[in-house]
Design an enzyme around this catalytic site. Structure first.
Site, PDB file in Angstrom:
ATOM      1  N   GLU A  26       7.884  23.453 -11.076  1.00  0.00           N
ATOM      2  CA  GLU A  26       9.090  23.784 -11.584  1.00  0.00           C
ATOM      3  C   GLU A  26      10.247  24.157 -10.583  1.00  0.00           C
ATOM      4  O   GLU A  26      11.289  23.884 -10.771  1.00  0.00           O
ATOM      5  CB  GLU A  26       8.694  25.023 -12.264  1.00  0.00           C
ATOM      6  CG  GLU A  26       7.682  24.969 -13.414  1.00  0.00           C
ATOM      7  CD  GLU A  26       6.338  25.054 -13.099  1.00  0.00           C
ATOM      8  OE1 GLU A  26       5.493  25.242 -13.923  1.00  0.00           O
ATOM      9  OE2 GLU A  26       6.006  24.964 -11.685  1.00  0.00           O
ATOM     10  N   HIS A  79       6.206  24.498  -6.091  1.00  0.00           N
ATOM     11  CA  HIS A  79       5.610  24.420  -7.354  1.00  0.00           C
ATOM     12  C   HIS A  79       6.428  23.468  -8.020  1.00  0.00           C
ATOM     13  O   HIS A  79       7.767  23.275  -7.795  1.00  0.00           O
ATOM     14  CB  HIS A  79       5.544  25.653  -8.103  1.00  0.00           C
ATOM     15  CG  HIS A  79       4.531  26.571  -7.746  1.00  0.00           C
ATOM     16  ND1 HIS A  79       3.938  27.476  -8.424  1.00  0.00           N
ATOM     17  CD2 HIS A  79       3.896  26.528  -6.569  1.00  0.00           C
ATOM     18  CE1 HIS A  79       3.106  28.253  -7.794  1.00  0.00           C
ATOM     19  NE2 HIS A  79       3.009  27.587  -6.792  1.00  0.00           N
TER      20      HIS A  79
END
Length: 154
Positions: free
Chosen positions: A57, A55
């Site tokens: 992040e 992801h």
């Protein structure tokens, strides 16, 4: 919300557009130091990397930690276009990010304000300052348009 928040969210949005261009879910993120220096930026890469943890992040936190030579990112701010999921929220807590700024809430998977409250839970040993809704419409529309096109192509 400040002009700095809008500036850095713009960087996250650029990364989200990179993800969309390679047919990844359009989420982008960046980590900024307390001094206002961009430490890292990334977009989702789960499909291309065959990695369910890739992801935006998580990739951004990994890169920032590598750059600083420390897994603790104290004093930093992470900007992301969409409210983080449970995995990403846990990573933010473990990295000791000081502040999270996100664009649009995620009604299905959001684990920061929509569900769970992981980033400011009194049950955990670290809590983040949370700012939601920065460039909300741009972040939301990018995601909606991506999934609209997906539905039309199936």
């Amino acid at each position: 919300m400040s002009l700095d928040d809008e500036h850095w969210m713009g960087i996250a949005l650029e990364q989200a557009r990179v993800a969309a261009a390679i047919d990844e879910v359009p989420v982008g993120a960046c980590v900024v130091s307390a001094e206002g220096e961009l430490l890292a930026a990334a977009s989702n890469r789960t499909i291309i990397d065959n990695d369910p943890t890739a992801h935006a992040e998580v990739l951004t936190i990994r890169a920032a930690a590598e750059r600083l030579g420390n897994y603790r990112l104290t004093g930093t701010t992470l900007y992301t276009t969409i409210e983080p999921c449970a995995m990403c929220a846990g990573t933010l807590v473990n990295a000791r990010i000081r502040r999270l700024v996100f664009g649009a809430p995620d009604e299905r998977y959001g684990a920061v304000v929509t569900h769970f409250g992981l980033c400011d839970s009194p049950l955990l040993n670290h809590r983040l300052e949370i700012t939601a809704g920065v460039l909300l419409e741009e972040c939301r529309s990018l995601m909606k348009e991506f999934f609209r096109k997906k539905r039309l192509s199936t």
